[in-house]
Design a protein around this motif. Structure first.
Motif, short mmCIF file in Angstrom:
data_model
loop_
_atom_site.label_atom_id
_atom_site.label_comp_id
_atom_site.label_asym_id
_atom_site.label_seq_id
_atom_site.Cartn_x
_atom_site.Cartn_y
_atom_site.Cartn_z
N SER A 200 27.97 38.67 43.91
CA SER A 200 28.67 37.85 42.92
C SER A 200 29.92 38.58 42.45
N ALA A 201 30.87 37.79 41.97
CA ALA A 201 32.09 38.31 41.36
C ALA A 201 32.37 37.48 40.12
N PHE A 202 33.21 38.00 39.23
CA PHE A 202 33.47 37.33 37.96
C PHE A 202 34.82 36.63 37.99
N GLU A 203 34.79 35.36 37.58
CA GLU A 203 35.98 34.52 37.74
C GLU A 203 37.17 35.03 36.93
N GLN A 204 36.89 35.71 35.83
CA GLN A 204 38.00 36.22 35.03
C GLN A 204 37.50 37.31 34.08
N TYR A 205 38.26 38.38 33.97
CA TYR A 205 38.07 39.41 32.95
C TYR A 205 39.34 40.25 32.94
N GLU A 206 39.39 41.22 32.04
CA GLU A 206 40.54 42.11 31.99
C GLU A 206 40.10 43.55 32.22
N VAL A 207 41.00 44.36 32.78
CA VAL A 207 40.77 45.79 32.99
C VAL A 207 41.86 46.55 32.27
N PHE A 208 41.48 47.63 31.58
CA PHE A 208 42.45 48.47 30.88
C PHE A 208 42.96 49.54 31.84
N ARG A 209 44.23 49.41 32.22
CA ARG A 209 44.84 50.37 33.15
C ARG A 209 46.25 50.69 32.68
N ASP A 210 46.59 51.98 32.77
CA ASP A 210 47.95 52.42 32.42
C ASP A 210 48.34 51.95 31.02
N GLY A 211 47.38 52.00 30.12
CA GLY A 211 47.68 51.70 28.73
C GLY A 211 47.77 50.24 28.36
N GLU A 212 47.39 49.35 29.29
CA GLU A 212 47.45 47.92 28.94
C GLU A 212 46.34 47.15 29.65
N TRP A 213 46.02 45.99 29.07
CA TRP A 213 44.99 45.11 29.63
C TRP A 213 45.60 44.23 30.71
N LYS A 214 44.98 44.21 31.88
CA LYS A 214 45.48 43.43 33.01
C LYS A 214 44.41 42.44 33.47
N LYS A 215 44.80 41.19 33.61
CA LYS A 215 43.85 40.14 33.99
C LYS A 215 43.42 40.29 35.45
N GLN A 216 42.14 40.04 35.67
CA GLN A 216 41.55 40.05 37.01
C GLN A 216 40.90 38.69 37.26
N PHE A 217 41.01 38.23 38.48
CA PHE A 217 40.42 36.93 38.83
C PHE A 217 39.53 37.09 40.06
N ASN A 218 38.32 36.55 39.97
CA ASN A 218 37.37 36.58 41.10
C ASN A 218 37.18 38.00 41.63
N CYS A 219 36.94 38.92 40.70
CA CYS A 219 36.88 40.34 41.06
C CYS A 219 35.52 40.95 40.73
N ILE A 220 35.32 42.15 41.27
CA ILE A 220 34.11 42.94 41.06
C ILE A 220 34.53 44.27 40.44
N PRO A 221 34.09 44.58 39.23
CA PRO A 221 34.51 45.84 38.60
C PRO A 221 33.89 47.06 39.28
N SER A 222 34.60 48.19 39.20
CA SER A 222 34.06 49.46 39.66
C SER A 222 33.31 50.12 38.50
N ASN A 223 32.67 51.24 38.80
CA ASN A 223 31.89 51.92 37.76
C ASN A 223 32.75 52.77 36.83
N LYS A 224 34.06 52.72 36.99
CA LYS A 224 34.98 53.43 36.08
C LYS A 224 35.81 52.45 35.25
N ASP A 225 35.74 51.18 35.56
CA ASP A 225 36.62 50.20 34.91
C ASP A 225 36.21 49.93 33.47
N ARG A 226 37.20 49.98 32.57
CA ARG A 226 37.01 49.54 31.19
C ARG A 226 37.36 48.04 31.18
N ILE A 227 36.35 47.21 31.01
CA ILE A 227 36.54 45.79 31.18
C ILE A 227 36.27 45.04 29.88
#
Length: 231
Positions: A200-227
């Motif tokens: 499964s993957a998640f249709e939408q969430y955000e990941v905190f990278r380089d000091g800002e929140w970035k939208k993700q679509f149909n993605c699978i988070p890694s075990n380091k991602d701040r989501i």
């Protein structure tokens, strides 16, 4: 992200706010080191203090965690709301399994080892592994399991039709659990003992990278991602 030949099924993220997935198919498959209990592509979700060294999931010190354990209410995610990841029908809703009042590293590890090695689906109760849990049918041969829920928190009943995003329960520490967390997986059957995991993957969430929140679509988070996710 790991490469897998099966296309992931897209679902909605089942919580709100910020989360970390220490066990995720985005970092290894099988994500929990086993294909048992339909868990090949399963996720675990916890909340952590991103400002503290080691990203602890609890408010107390590391020494207190190691020496005395931690009361459940000192975990950031304990009691957080859990939502339906898809439209569907509830096919199982098992509540009433008491949570241990605090985590204890040694006894929780012993419990996990015992369940991994000696659990017998013919005679052992699956609640000793899953605790309080919900299974909902999302489609043909697609079932979602929301596992280790807080005792007394399940808001749905068998046969109930629910919509994606409806409140179904709260994050707990029931069953085979090292610490309060949500275990989430998709399966090809409603029987945890015999089901095969589905990606499964998640249709939408955000990941905190380089000091800002970035939208993700149909993605699978890694075990380091701040989501994070807000509906």
């Amino acid at each position: 992200m790991m490469i897998d030949t099966r296309e992931p099924i897209i679902v909605e993220f089942p919580m709100r706010g910020e989360w970390l997935s220490p066990n995720t198919p985005g970092s290894r498959i099988p994500s929990h080191g086993t294909n048992k209990f339909g868990s090949r592509y399963a996720y675990d979700f916890i909340q952590v203090d991103w400002e503290r060294k080691g990203w602890p999931a609890y408010r107390v010190s590391l020494s207190q965690y190691l020496l005395f354990g931690v009361p459940l209410h000192e975990y950031y995610c304990w009691g957080q709301e859990v939502y339906a990841p898809c439209d569907g029908v509830i096919v199982q809703a098992e509540d009433g399994y008491e949570e241990r009042a605090r985590t204890n590293l040694l006894s929780d590890m012993s419990n996990a080892y015992k369940n991994a090695r000696y659990f017998d689906p013919k005679k052992d109760d699956v609640q000793s592994v899953a605790g309080n849990y919900i299974i909902m049918k999302c489609g043909d041969n697609v079932y979602a399991a929301l596992v280790h829920l807080q005792v007394g928190s399940i808001k749905v009943s068998v046969g109930q039709r629910i919509k994606k995003g409806e409140l179904v329960g709260r994050v707990g520490h029931s069953g085979n659990s090292f610490a309060p967390h949500l275990h989430f997986q998709l399966m090809d059957s409603s029987d945890i003992n015999t089901a095969n995991g589905l990606p499964s993957a998640f249709e939408q969430y955000e990941v905190f990278r380089d000091g800002e929140w970035k939208k993700q679509f149909n993605c699978i988070p890694s075990n380091k991602d701040r989501i994070r996710f807000h509906s």
